[in-house]
Design a protein around this motif. Structure first.
Motif, PDB file in Angstrom:
ATOM      1  N   LEU A 106       0.827  -1.205   0.000  1.00  0.00           N
ATOM      2  CA  LEU A 106       0.000   0.000   0.000  1.00  0.00           C
ATOM      3  C   LEU A 106       0.868   1.264   0.000  1.00  0.00           C
ATOM      4  O   LEU A 106       0.559   2.236  -0.691  1.00  0.00           O
ATOM      5  CB  LEU A 106      -0.959  -0.007   1.182  1.00  0.00           C
ATOM      6  N   ARG A 107       1.977   1.235   0.719  1.00  0.00           N
ATOM      7  CA  ARG A 107       2.893   2.381   0.713  1.00  0.00           C
ATOM      8  C   ARG A 107       3.537   2.557  -0.662  1.00  0.00           C
ATOM      9  O   ARG A 107       3.754   3.683  -1.107  1.00  0.00           O
ATOM     10  CB  ARG A 107       3.950   2.241   1.800  1.00  0.00           C
ATOM     11  N   PHE A 108       3.817   1.464  -1.330  1.00  0.00           N
ATOM     12  CA  PHE A 108       4.377   1.548  -2.679  1.00  0.00           C
ATOM     13  C   PHE A 108       3.372   2.216  -3.620  1.00  0.00           C
ATOM     14  O   PHE A 108       3.748   3.049  -4.448  1.00  0.00           O
ATOM     15  CB  PHE A 108       4.742   0.152  -3.193  1.00  0.00           C
ATOM     16  N   ILE A 109       2.112   1.865  -3.490  1.00  0.00           N
ATOM     17  CA  ILE A 109       1.069   2.491  -4.313  1.00  0.00           C
ATOM     18  C   ILE A 109       0.959   3.983  -4.004  1.00  0.00           C
ATOM     19  O   ILE A 109       0.814   4.804  -4.902  1.00  0.00           O
ATOM     20  CB  ILE A 109      -0.288   1.777  -4.117  1.00  0.00           C
ATOM     21  N   LEU A 110       1.067   4.330  -2.733  1.00  0.00           N
ATOM     22  CA  LEU A 110       0.968   5.738  -2.333  1.00  0.00           C
ATOM     23  C   LEU A 110       2.192   6.546  -2.743  1.00  0.00           C
ATOM     24  O   LEU A 110       2.120   7.777  -2.859  1.00  0.00           O
ATOM     25  CB  LEU A 110       0.770   5.848  -0.818  1.00  0.00           C
ATOM     26  N   GLN A 111       3.328   5.879  -2.953  1.00  0.00           N
ATOM     27  CA  GLN A 111       4.599   6.541  -3.278  1.00  0.00           C
ATOM     28  C   GLN A 111       4.905   7.590  -2.215  1.00  0.00           C
ATOM     29  O   GLN A 111       5.050   7.256  -1.069  1.00  0.00           O
ATOM     30  CB  GLN A 111       4.547   7.116  -4.694  1.00  0.00           C
ATOM     31  N   ASP A 112       4.976   8.844  -2.598  1.00  0.00           N
ATOM     32  CA  ASP A 112       5.337   9.916  -1.659  1.00  0.00           C
ATOM     33  C   ASP A 112       4.124  10.686  -1.141  1.00  0.00           C
ATOM     34  O   ASP A 112       4.263  11.793  -0.631  1.00  0.00           O
ATOM     35  CB  ASP A 112       6.312  10.896  -2.332  1.00  0.00           C
ATOM     36  N   ALA A 113       2.949  10.112  -1.264  1.00  0.00           N
ATOM     37  CA  ALA A 113       1.734  10.820  -0.855  1.00  0.00           C
ATOM     38  C   ALA A 113       1.627  10.972   0.664  1.00  0.00           C
ATOM     39  O   ALA A 113       0.940  11.869   1.146  1.00  0.00           O
ATOM     40  CB  ALA A 113       0.495  10.107  -1.393  1.00  0.00           C
ATOM     41  N   ILE A 114       2.280  10.090   1.404  1.00  0.00           N
ATOM     42  CA  ILE A 114       2.320  10.224   2.869  1.00  0.00           C
ATOM     43  C   ILE A 114       3.757  10.012   3.332  1.00  0.00           C
ATOM     44  O   ILE A 114       4.574   9.393   2.633  1.00  0.00           O
ATOM     45  CB  ILE A 114       1.375   9.225   3.587  1.00  0.00           C
ATOM     46  N   LYS A 115       4.055  10.494   4.531  1.00  0.00           N
ATOM     47  CA  LYS A 115       5.395  10.306   5.099  1.00  0.00           C
ATOM     48  C   LYS A 115       5.545   8.881   5.608  1.00  0.00           C
ATOM     49  O   LYS A 115       4.560   8.252   6.009  1.00  0.00           O
ATOM     50  CB  LYS A 115       5.614  11.301   6.240  1.00  0.00           C
ATOM     51  N   LYS A 116       6.778   8.398   5.614  1.00  0.00           N
ATOM     52  CA  LYS A 116       7.033   7.018   6.044  1.00  0.00           C
ATOM     53  C   LYS A 116       6.580   6.759   7.476  1.00  0.00           C
ATOM     54  O   LYS A 116       6.161   5.658   7.802  1.00  0.00           O
ATOM     55  CB  LYS A 116       8.516   6.678   5.899  1.00  0.00           C
ATOM     56  N   GLU A 117       6.667   7.751   8.318  1.00  0.00           N
ATOM     57  CA  GLU A 117       6.277   7.565   9.719  1.00  0.00           C
ATOM     58  C   GLU A 117       4.772   7.692   9.947  1.00  0.00           C
ATOM     59  O   GLU A 117       4.258   7.323  11.001  1.00  0.00           O
ATOM     60  CB  GLU A 117       7.039   8.533  10.635  1.00  0.00           C
ATOM     61  N   ASP A 118       4.040   8.206   8.953  1.00  0.00           N
ATOM     62  CA  ASP A 118       2.589   8.355   9.093  1.00  0.00           C
ATOM     63  C   ASP A 118       1.895   6.998   8.963  1.00  0.00           C
ATOM     64  O   ASP A 118       2.335   6.139   8.188  1.00  0.00           O
ATOM     65  CB  ASP A 118       2.041   9.292   8.012  1.00  0.00           C
ATOM     66  N   PRO A 119       0.801   6.817   9.696  1.00  0.00           N
ATOM     67  CA  PRO A 119       0.032   5.574   9.525  1.00  0.00           C
ATOM     68  C   PRO A 119      -0.658   5.557   8.163  1.00  0.00           C
ATOM     69  O   PRO A 119      -0.908   6.609   7.575  1.00  0.00           O
ATOM     70  CB  PRO A 119      -0.992   5.631  10.658  1.00  0.00           C
TER      71      PRO A 119
END
Length: 145
Positions: A106-119
């Motif tokens: 899911l983080r890969f799909i989001l790319q840089d849309a959220i910070k790594k530390e964000d849920p």
């Protein structure tokens, strides 16, 4: 499954962004007795039930979804039940054996849309984009019912 969503996303979105031409294919089986077909017996048209188990491939290429059936002469179609299930796809709610895998996908799909530390958000426009793309691929199949 989360891994299926990753494969779909990479094949249809990431490759497109890099201008790499790739097709995404879904393979299923048409169960014996599950579809009817029309054939000619002399001058008379007859409806029959297809009695063989045969493969069906739904391909998403450059322009549109296409269906390849093991025996196209009979006018069979990709299984409607698979299309209907695909229309309920929600990438944020997919399953994975390892929760870490799902989060990474899911983080890969989001790319840089959220910070790594964000849920991870339960919904996001990038998830919606993937969902709509899957729904589009299966829409004509699901609407045959």
């Amino acid at each position: 499954r989360s891994w299926c969503m990753l494969e779909y996303y990479v094949t249809t979105k990431v490759c497109a962004q890099k201008q790499l031409k790739r097709a995404f294919e879904v393979v299923s089986v048409i169960r014996e007795g599950s579809q009817n077909f029309h054939e000619w017996n002399g001058d008379v048209g007859v409806w029959s039930t297809y009695q063989k188990r045969t493969p069906a491939i739904l391909s998403l290429g450059d322009k549109a979804s296409t269906v390849s059936i093991g025996d196209e002469a009979f006018g069979l179609s990709f299984p409607v039940d698979i299309g209907k299930k695909a229309l309920r796809t929600d990438v944020a709610k997919t399953q994975a054996t390892q929760l870490d895998d799902k989060e990474a996908i899911l983080r890969f799909i989001l790319q840089d849309a959220i910070k790594k530390e964000d849920p991870l958000p339960p919904t996001h426009e990038k998830f919606d984009e993937v969902n709509r793309s899957i729904w589009t691929m299966f829409a004509s199949t699901a609407l045959r019912d």
